[in-house]
Design an enzyme around this catalytic site. Structure first.
Site, PDB file in Angstrom:
ATOM      1  N   GLY A  12       0.811  -1.215   0.000  1.00  0.00           N
ATOM      2  CA  GLY A  12       0.000   0.000   0.000  1.00  0.00           C
ATOM      3  C   GLY A  12       0.844   1.265   0.000  1.00  0.00           C
ATOM      4  O   GLY A  12       0.626   2.187  -0.813  1.00  0.00           O
ATOM      5  N   ASP A  48      13.602 -11.595  -2.528  1.00  0.00           N
ATOM      6  CA  ASP A  48      13.110 -12.084  -1.249  1.00  0.00           C
ATOM      7  C   ASP A  48      14.018 -11.577  -0.138  1.00  0.00           C
ATOM      8  O   ASP A  48      15.211 -11.899  -0.113  1.00  0.00           O
ATOM      9  CB  ASP A  48      13.086 -13.619  -1.269  1.00  0.00           C
ATOM     10  CG  ASP A  48      12.419 -14.177  -0.025  1.00  0.00           C
ATOM     11  OD1 ASP A  48      12.233 -13.430   0.966  1.00  0.00           O
ATOM     12  OD2 ASP A  48      12.084 -15.376  -0.037  1.00  0.00           O
ATOM     13  N   GLY A  69       9.681  -3.038   2.689  1.00  0.00           N
ATOM     14  CA  GLY A  69       9.269  -4.445   2.620  1.00  0.00           C
ATOM     15  C   GLY A  69       9.243  -5.117   3.975  1.00  0.00           C
ATOM     16  O   GLY A  69      10.061  -4.820   4.841  1.00  0.00           O
ATOM     17  N   SER A  72       3.688  -6.246   7.783  1.00  0.00           N
ATOM     18  CA  SER A  72       3.314  -4.888   8.163  1.00  0.00           C
ATOM     19  C   SER A  72       2.268  -4.791   9.271  1.00  0.00           C
ATOM     20  O   SER A  72       1.748  -3.698   9.524  1.00  0.00           O
ATOM     21  CB  SER A  72       2.811  -4.137   6.922  1.00  0.00           C
ATOM     22  OG  SER A  72       1.693  -4.796   6.383  1.00  0.00           O
ATOM     23  N   SER A 108       7.689   2.195  12.684  1.00  0.00           N
ATOM     24  CA  SER A 108       6.248   2.289  12.927  1.00  0.00           C
ATOM     25  C   SER A 108       5.957   2.905  14.289  1.00  0.00           C
ATOM     26  O   SER A 108       6.741   2.761  15.241  1.00  0.00           O
ATOM     27  CB  SER A 108       5.644   0.886  12.877  1.00  0.00           C
ATOM     28  OG  SER A 108       4.337   0.903  13.393  1.00  0.00           O
ATOM     29  N   ASN A 109       4.805   3.523  14.376  1.00  0.00           N
ATOM     30  CA  ASN A 109       4.299   3.998  15.677  1.00  0.00           C
ATOM     31  C   ASN A 109       4.221   2.855  16.679  1.00  0.00           C
ATOM     32  O   ASN A 109       4.240   3.090  17.890  1.00  0.00           O
ATOM     33  CB  ASN A 109       2.940   4.676  15.499  1.00  0.00           C
ATOM     34  CG  ASN A 109       1.845   3.708  15.062  1.00  0.00           C
ATOM     35  OD1 ASN A 109       1.176   3.089  15.894  1.00  0.00           O
ATOM     36  ND2 ASN A 109       1.645   3.552  13.751  1.00  0.00           N
ATOM     37  N   TYR A 133       5.475  -7.272  16.150  1.00  0.00           N
ATOM     38  CA  TYR A 133       5.693  -6.371  15.012  1.00  0.00           C
ATOM     39  C   TYR A 133       6.416  -5.086  15.455  1.00  0.00           C
ATOM     40  O   TYR A 133       7.430  -4.683  14.868  1.00  0.00           O
ATOM     41  CB  TYR A 133       4.338  -6.047  14.379  1.00  0.00           C
ATOM     42  CG  TYR A 133       4.351  -4.885  13.415  1.00  0.00           C
ATOM     43  CD1 TYR A 133       4.967  -4.994  12.173  1.00  0.00           C
ATOM     44  CD2 TYR A 133       3.748  -3.666  13.744  1.00  0.00           C
ATOM     45  CE1 TYR A 133       4.983  -3.914  11.288  1.00  0.00           C
ATOM     46  CE2 TYR A 133       3.749  -2.602  12.876  1.00  0.00           C
ATOM     47  CZ  TYR A 133       4.375  -2.722  11.641  1.00  0.00           C
ATOM     48  OH  TYR A 133       4.387  -1.664  10.773  1.00  0.00           O
ATOM     49  N   LYS A 137      10.319  -3.455  14.671  1.00  0.00           N
ATOM     50  CA  LYS A 137      10.640  -2.104  14.204  1.00  0.00           C
ATOM     51  C   LYS A 137      11.695  -1.462  15.104  1.00  0.00           C
ATOM     52  O   LYS A 137      12.556  -0.709  14.619  1.00  0.00           O
ATOM     53  CB  LYS A 137       9.372  -1.247  14.142  1.00  0.00           C
ATOM     54  CG  LYS A 137       8.367  -1.739  13.100  1.00  0.00           C
ATOM     55  CD  LYS A 137       8.954  -1.708  11.695  1.00  0.00           C
ATOM     56  CE  LYS A 137       7.956  -2.077  10.627  1.00  0.00           C
ATOM     57  NZ  LYS A 137       8.536  -2.070   9.273  1.00  0.00           N
ATOM     58  N   ARG A 171      -8.201   7.833  16.509  1.00  0.00           N
ATOM     59  CA  ARG A 171      -6.763   7.566  16.696  1.00  0.00           C
ATOM     60  C   ARG A 171      -5.953   8.160  15.549  1.00  0.00           C
ATOM     61  O   ARG A 171      -4.898   8.756  15.748  1.00  0.00           O
ATOM     62  CB  ARG A 171      -6.549   6.052  16.819  1.00  0.00           C
ATOM     63  CG  ARG A 171      -5.086   5.653  16.942  1.00  0.00           C
ATOM     64  CD  ARG A 171      -4.922   4.185  17.307  1.00  0.00           C
ATOM     65  NE  ARG A 171      -3.526   3.831  17.275  1.00  0.00           N
ATOM     66  CZ  ARG A 171      -2.881   3.389  16.202  1.00  0.00           C
ATOM     67  NH1 ARG A 171      -3.543   3.201  15.069  1.00  0.00           N
ATOM     68  NH2 ARG A 171      -1.607   3.117  16.257  1.00  0.00           N
TER      69      ARG A 171
HETATM   70  N1  NAD Z   1       0.594   1.467   6.087  1.00  0.00           N
HETATM   71  C1  NAD Z   1       0.947   2.283   7.078  1.00  0.00           C
HETATM   72  O1  NAD Z   1       0.295   3.289   7.325  1.00  0.00           O
HETATM   73  C2  NAD Z   1       2.173   1.950   7.904  1.00  0.00           C
HETATM   74  C3  NAD Z   1       2.261   2.404   9.236  1.00  0.00           C
HETATM   75  C4  NAD Z   1       3.422   2.130   9.967  1.00  0.00           C
HETATM   76  C5  NAD Z   1       4.475   1.442   9.373  1.00  0.00           C
HETATM   77  N2  NAD Z   1       4.339   0.980   8.097  1.00  0.00           N
HETATM   78  C6  NAD Z   1       5.460   0.208   7.501  1.00  0.00           C
HETATM   79  O2  NAD Z   1       5.655   0.658   6.171  1.00  0.00           O
HETATM   80  C7  NAD Z   1       5.985  -0.439   5.330  1.00  0.00           C
HETATM   81  C8  NAD Z   1       4.983  -0.539   4.180  1.00  0.00           C
HETATM   82  O3  NAD Z   1       3.690  -0.728   4.728  1.00  0.00           O
HETATM   83  P1  NAD Z   1       2.471  -1.203   3.807  1.00  0.00           P
HETATM   84  O4  NAD Z   1       1.222  -0.788   4.498  1.00  0.00           O
HETATM   85  O5  NAD Z   1       2.703  -0.813   2.420  1.00  0.00           O
HETATM   86  O6  NAD Z   1       2.616  -2.786   3.951  1.00  0.00           O
HETATM   87  P2  NAD Z   1       2.122  -3.918   2.939  1.00  0.00           P
HETATM   88  O7  NAD Z   1       1.920  -5.132   3.770  1.00  0.00           O
HETATM   89  O8  NAD Z   1       1.010  -3.429   2.079  1.00  0.00           O
HETATM   90  O9  NAD Z   1       3.412  -4.106   2.000  1.00  0.00           O
HETATM   91  C9  NAD Z   1       4.565  -4.786   2.424  1.00  0.00           C
HETATM   92  C10 NAD Z   1       5.192  -5.412   1.199  1.00  0.00           C
HETATM   93  O10 NAD Z   1       6.353  -6.163   1.622  1.00  0.00           O
HETATM   94  C11 NAD Z   1       6.424  -7.338   0.824  1.00  0.00           C
HETATM   95  N3  NAD Z   1       7.162  -8.407   1.526  1.00  0.00           N
HETATM   96  C12 NAD Z   1       6.792  -9.066   2.637  1.00  0.00           C
HETATM   97  N4  NAD Z   1       7.687 -10.024   2.926  1.00  0.00           N
HETATM   98  C13 NAD Z   1       8.651  -9.968   1.970  1.00  0.00           C
HETATM   99  C14 NAD Z   1       9.825 -10.713   1.698  1.00  0.00           C
HETATM  100  N5  NAD Z   1      10.207 -11.724   2.495  1.00  0.00           N
HETATM  101  N6  NAD Z   1      10.574 -10.381   0.638  1.00  0.00           N
HETATM  102  C15 NAD Z   1      10.211  -9.348  -0.192  1.00  0.00           C
HETATM  103  N7  NAD Z   1       9.092  -8.611  -0.003  1.00  0.00           N
HETATM  104  C16 NAD Z   1       8.321  -8.927   1.064  1.00  0.00           C
HETATM  105  C17 NAD Z   1       4.967  -7.750   0.614  1.00  0.00           C
HETATM  106  O11 NAD Z   1       4.823  -8.605  -0.522  1.00  0.00           O
HETATM  107  C18 NAD Z   1       4.273  -6.394   0.478  1.00  0.00           C
HETATM  108  O12 NAD Z   1       4.097  -6.033  -0.881  1.00  0.00           O
HETATM  109  C19 NAD Z   1       6.021  -1.671   6.209  1.00  0.00           C
HETATM  110  O13 NAD Z   1       7.362  -1.896   6.634  1.00  0.00           O
HETATM  111  C20 NAD Z   1       5.165  -1.280   7.400  1.00  0.00           C
HETATM  112  O14 NAD Z   1       5.532  -1.991   8.565  1.00  0.00           O
HETATM  113  C21 NAD Z   1       3.227   1.200   7.346  1.00  0.00           C
END
Ligand code: NAD
Length: 273
Positions: A12, A48, A69, A72, A108-109, A133, A137, A171
């Site tokens: 996302g 990967d 990556g 999440s 992350s928060n 999780y 982080k 929130r």
């Molecule tokens: N969405 C938010 O608002 C938010 C908030 C806090 C932190 N984050 C962090 O930001 C990052 C992106 O978040 P997101 O919402 O897009 O997450 P998401 O889950 O949509 O995307 C994560 C991506 O990582 C890939 N992935 C997972 N394991 C993998 C592996 N072993 N090898 C290669 N790729 C792999 C997945 O295929 C996926 O496309 C994450 O690290 C998440 O923890 C996001």
């Protein structure tokens, strides 16, 4: 144009960033699931995070890395260990071995989720992860500090609140960040001349924030969006009955009590791993 690797590009946040950064960088997109709609300034590499060899190939030749990556949300220990602990270590180690200096790390928060919403914390507050999780982080942030101190990498860790078009609930009035504000913080992480190892909060200009984001402001962050624009609508629909529960009084929300949360990441087809 600099070439920047974006891990987790199929997710996302990766999808938002591709849009926001288009034309500013040549992007090497990587994920373990396929991306088949690359723009002219993008290329895709299936990779990967759990394989150091795969990540060494993936980082080769880029000027900087945005590391999104991983797993999440809250999950079982093995999922978190593979994607976020081993995965983050492989990414940093691959960068060191291939001579890539600059990394923006998506923290992350949830690294701080057990703080009370009544408290205002800054980037110097001790971590209080709310989940396996969140713990991963904290590990990623410390990995950044180690690789900066020991190997001279330059790392910005962004404790992301919630990236989205708009805040969705009470929130998120505190922690929301718009895609363009997030992209601005990421660009600071890629470009700022004076970053060794820094932590900032990934939020827009939110009146109801629990975070003192002075470290981001010091680095030049000037958010353009504010959650207060959505406050009246969100508060009108809010049910205050639940306000005394832990997920409503602590910063991490439902993560403080949850043992697992459905993973938003796309499923992996057998032929893609
Ligand atoms: N969405 C938010 O608002 C938010 C908030 C806090 C932190 N984050 C962090 O930001 C990052 C992106 O978040 P997101 O919402 O897009 O997450 P998401 O889950 O949509 O995307 C994560 C991506 O990582 C890939 N992935 C997972 N394991 C993998 C592996 N072993 N090898 C290669 N790729 C792999 C997945 O295929 C996926 O496309 C994450 O690290 C998440 O923890 C996001």
């Amino acid at each position: 144009m600099k070439q920047v690797l974006l891990t987790g590009a199929a997710g996302g946040v990766g999808t938002y960033l591709r849009h926001e950064l288009a034309g500013q960088y040549r992007l090497r997109l990587s994920d373990r699931v396929n991306i088949d709609d690359c723009r002219a300034t993008e290329e895709f590499m299936l990779s990967d995070l759990t394989s150091l060899e795969s990540m060494r190939k993936t980082v080769q030749g880029v000027d900087a890395i945005i590391h999104l990556g991983g797993y999440s949300v809250e999950g079982d220990w093995d999922s978190i260990l593979q994607a976020n602990i081993i995965g983050a270590h492989n990414l940093f180690e691959a960068a060191r071995l291939e001579g890539v200096k600059r990394i923006v790390f998506a923290s992350s928060n949830h690294a701080m989720g057990f703080y009370d919403r009544d408290e205002t914390i800054d980037h110097t507050a001790p971590p209080r992860p709310d989940s396996r999780y969140g713990l991963s982080k904290v590990f990623g942030e410390s990995l950044g500090q180690l690789y900066a101190d020991k190997y001279g990498l330059e790392v910005l860790s962004i404790r992301i609140g919630n990236v989205g078009e708009r805040p969705l609930d009470v929130r998120r009035l505190a922690i929301w960040i718009s895609p363009r504000d997030f992209a601005q913080l990421v660009s600071i992480g890629l470009e700022h001349a004076d970053i060794k190892s820094e932590i900032v909060y990934g939020m827009s200009d939110n009146k109801r924030a629990w975070w003192d984001n002075s470290n981001a402001l010091r680095l030049g962050y000037a958010p353009m969006d504010k959650s207060e624009d959505y406050a009246a609508e969100i508060l009108a629909a809010h049910n205050p009955d639940a306000d005394h529960t832990l997920p409503e009084t602590l910063q991490g929300g439902v993560f403080v009590t949850a043992e697992s949360i459905p993973n938003p990441a796309k499923p992996v087809a057998d032929d893609q791993v």
